[in-house]
Design a protein around this motif. Structure first.
Motif, PDB file in Angstrom:
ATOM      1  N   VAL A  24      -1.041 -10.505   1.230  1.00  0.00           N
ATOM      2  CA  VAL A  24      -0.250  -9.713   2.165  1.00  0.00           C
ATOM      3  C   VAL A  24       0.330  -8.517   1.430  1.00  0.00           C
ATOM      4  O   VAL A  24       1.132  -8.687   0.496  1.00  0.00           O
ATOM      5  CB  VAL A  24       0.876 -10.547   2.798  1.00  0.00           C
ATOM      6  CG1 VAL A  24       1.700  -9.682   3.746  1.00  0.00           C
ATOM      7  CG2 VAL A  24       0.298 -11.751   3.536  1.00  0.00           C
ATOM      8  N   GLU A  25      -0.066  -7.319   1.858  1.00  0.00           N
ATOM      9  CA  GLU A  25       0.449  -6.087   1.252  1.00  0.00           C
ATOM     10  C   GLU A  25       1.698  -5.614   1.981  1.00  0.00           C
ATOM     11  O   GLU A  25       1.879  -5.870   3.172  1.00  0.00           O
ATOM     12  CB  GLU A  25      -0.603  -4.957   1.313  1.00  0.00           C
ATOM     13  CG  GLU A  25      -1.933  -5.274   0.660  1.00  0.00           C
ATOM     14  CD  GLU A  25      -2.959  -5.750   1.665  1.00  0.00           C
ATOM     15  OE1 GLU A  25      -4.163  -5.538   1.426  1.00  0.00           O
ATOM     16  OE2 GLU A  25      -2.554  -6.324   2.695  1.00  0.00           O
ATOM     17  N   SER A  26       2.521  -4.902   1.253  1.00  0.00           N
ATOM     18  CA  SER A  26       3.702  -4.268   1.833  1.00  0.00           C
ATOM     19  C   SER A  26       4.088  -3.094   0.956  1.00  0.00           C
ATOM     20  O   SER A  26       3.565  -2.939  -0.156  1.00  0.00           O
ATOM     21  CB  SER A  26       4.862  -5.258   1.950  1.00  0.00           C
ATOM     22  OG  SER A  26       5.235  -5.744   0.670  1.00  0.00           O
ATOM     23  N   GLY A  27       5.014  -2.288   1.453  1.00  0.00           N
ATOM     24  CA  GLY A  27       5.533  -1.188   0.660  1.00  0.00           C
ATOM     25  C   GLY A  27       4.991   0.172   1.008  1.00  0.00           C
ATOM     26  O   GLY A  27       5.434   1.182   0.440  1.00  0.00           O
TER      27      GLY A  27
ATOM     28  N   GLY B 162       4.236   3.577   3.365  1.00  0.00           N
ATOM     29  CA  GLY B 162       5.141   4.409   4.152  1.00  0.00           C
ATOM     30  C   GLY B 162       4.802   5.868   4.016  1.00  0.00           C
ATOM     31  O   GLY B 162       3.726   6.236   3.532  1.00  0.00           O
TER      32      GLY B 162
ATOM     33  N   LEU C  53       3.704  -0.431  -4.052  1.00  0.00           N
ATOM     34  CA  LEU C  53       3.077  -1.389  -3.146  1.00  0.00           C
ATOM     35  C   LEU C  53       3.151  -2.786  -3.746  1.00  0.00           C
ATOM     36  O   LEU C  53       3.080  -2.955  -4.965  1.00  0.00           O
ATOM     37  CB  LEU C  53       1.622  -1.020  -2.879  1.00  0.00           C
ATOM     38  CG  LEU C  53       1.352   0.386  -2.350  1.00  0.00           C
ATOM     39  CD1 LEU C  53      -0.135   0.565  -2.081  1.00  0.00           C
ATOM     40  CD2 LEU C  53       2.173   0.691  -1.129  1.00  0.00           C
ATOM     41  N   SER C  54       3.285  -3.773  -2.869  1.00  0.00           N
ATOM     42  CA  SER C  54       3.300  -5.171  -3.292  1.00  0.00           C
ATOM     43  C   SER C  54       2.168  -5.928  -2.620  1.00  0.00           C
ATOM     44  O   SER C  54       1.815  -5.634  -1.479  1.00  0.00           O
ATOM     45  CB  SER C  54       4.632  -5.824  -2.923  1.00  0.00           C
ATOM     46  OG  SER C  54       5.717  -5.166  -3.521  1.00  0.00           O
ATOM     47  N   CYS C  55       1.651  -6.914  -3.326  1.00  0.00           N
ATOM     48  CA  CYS C  55       0.625  -7.787  -2.777  1.00  0.00           C
ATOM     49  C   CYS C  55       1.028  -9.224  -3.118  1.00  0.00           C
ATOM     50  O   CYS C  55       0.949  -9.629  -4.279  1.00  0.00           O
ATOM     51  CB  CYS C  55      -0.745  -7.464  -3.355  1.00  0.00           C
ATOM     52  SG  CYS C  55      -2.040  -8.627  -2.875  1.00  0.00           S
TER      53      CYS C  55
ATOM     54  N   THR D 180       2.961 -12.183  -7.174  1.00  0.00           N
ATOM     55  CA  THR D 180       2.881 -10.858  -6.562  1.00  0.00           C
ATOM     56  C   THR D 180       2.347  -9.842  -7.554  1.00  0.00           C
ATOM     57  O   THR D 180       2.738  -9.834  -8.719  1.00  0.00           O
ATOM     58  CB  THR D 180       4.258 -10.413  -6.048  1.00  0.00           C
ATOM     59  OG1 THR D 180       4.711 -11.355  -5.064  1.00  0.00           O
ATOM     60  CG2 THR D 180       4.196  -9.030  -5.422  1.00  0.00           C
TER      61      THR D 180
ATOM     62  N   TYR E   7       1.769  -5.656  -8.116  1.00  0.00           N
ATOM     63  CA  TYR E   7       2.342  -4.391  -7.673  1.00  0.00           C
ATOM     64  C   TYR E   7       1.430  -3.223  -8.046  1.00  0.00           C
ATOM     65  O   TYR E   7       0.668  -3.291  -9.006  1.00  0.00           O
ATOM     66  CB  TYR E   7       3.709  -4.169  -8.321  1.00  0.00           C
ATOM     67  CG  TYR E   7       4.702  -5.265  -8.036  1.00  0.00           C
ATOM     68  CD1 TYR E   7       4.943  -6.268  -8.968  1.00  0.00           C
ATOM     69  CD2 TYR E   7       5.402  -5.302  -6.833  1.00  0.00           C
ATOM     70  CE1 TYR E   7       5.842  -7.279  -8.715  1.00  0.00           C
ATOM     71  CE2 TYR E   7       6.309  -6.310  -6.567  1.00  0.00           C
ATOM     72  CZ  TYR E   7       6.525  -7.295  -7.512  1.00  0.00           C
ATOM     73  OH  TYR E   7       7.414  -8.301  -7.245  1.00  0.00           O
TER      74      TYR E   7
ATOM     75  N   GLN F 201      -4.627  -7.274   4.622  1.00  0.00           N
ATOM     76  CA  GLN F 201      -4.807  -6.524   5.868  1.00  0.00           C
ATOM     77  C   GLN F 201      -4.591  -5.018   5.681  1.00  0.00           C
ATOM     78  O   GLN F 201      -4.947  -4.233   6.547  1.00  0.00           O
ATOM     79  CB  GLN F 201      -3.852  -7.049   6.937  1.00  0.00           C
ATOM     80  CG  GLN F 201      -2.439  -6.499   6.881  1.00  0.00           C
ATOM     81  CD  GLN F 201      -1.632  -7.000   5.686  1.00  0.00           C
ATOM     82  OE1 GLN F 201      -2.024  -7.949   5.006  1.00  0.00           O
ATOM     83  NE2 GLN F 201      -0.496  -6.360   5.429  1.00  0.00           N
TER      84      GLN F 201
ATOM     85  N   THR G  14      -2.011  -1.676   3.921  1.00  0.00           N
ATOM     86  CA  THR G  14      -0.741  -1.019   4.203  1.00  0.00           C
ATOM     87  C   THR G  14      -0.968   0.492   4.135  1.00  0.00           C
ATOM     88  O   THR G  14      -1.645   0.989   3.222  1.00  0.00           O
ATOM     89  CB  THR G  14       0.360  -1.480   3.228  1.00  0.00           C
ATOM     90  OG1 THR G  14       1.612  -0.899   3.603  1.00  0.00           O
ATOM     91  CG2 THR G  14       0.047  -1.109   1.790  1.00  0.00           C
TER      92      THR G  14
END
Length: 127
Positions: free
Chosen positions: A5-8, A10, A20-22, A81, A83, A119, A121
């Protein structure tokens, strides 16, 4: 199975930074490769960075020429995680960024060599 799951992602101005984080869950491997890829609209998915991790140590990392010196891949084992620190961003870095994992550790830049994908980001860099 491994879930990523990626996030960060924008919106950021040119010259700015993002991290970014995974987050990985499910079956993990004591020795593996985790990497980052990106895909801009109308373009093929391209390699960004990857690393080999074993026994809590990052043994090696490999970067695309276009991001070398600006992006850094790192890992927090306690959080499972990985990064991607992205500095000096330019509009050319705008893309959907994907995290990918490979069961057998190898520094490979081919998307087809990776077994699991997140998915994605969105990263948008404005000029």
């Amino acid at each position: 199975q491994v879930q990523l799951v990626e996030s960060g992602g924008g919106l950021v101005q040119a010259g700015g930074s993002l991290r970014l984080s995974c987050a990985a869950s499910g079956r993990t491997f004591s020795r593996n490769s985790l990497g980052w890829f990106r895909q801009a609209p109308g373009k093929e998915r391209e390699f960004v960075a990857t690393h080999i991790w074993y026994g809590g140590i990052t043994y090696d990392a490999h970067y695309a020429d276009s991001v070398k010196g600006r992006f850094t891949i790192s890992r927090d084992n306690s959080k499972n995680t990985v990064y991607l620190q992205m500095n000096s961003l330019s509009p050319e870095d705008t893309a959907v960024y994907y995290c990918a994992a490979r069961r057998v550790a190898a520094l490979t830049s081919r998307p087809s060599d990776y077994d699991y994908w997140g998915q994605g980001t969105q990263v948008t860099v404005s000029s």
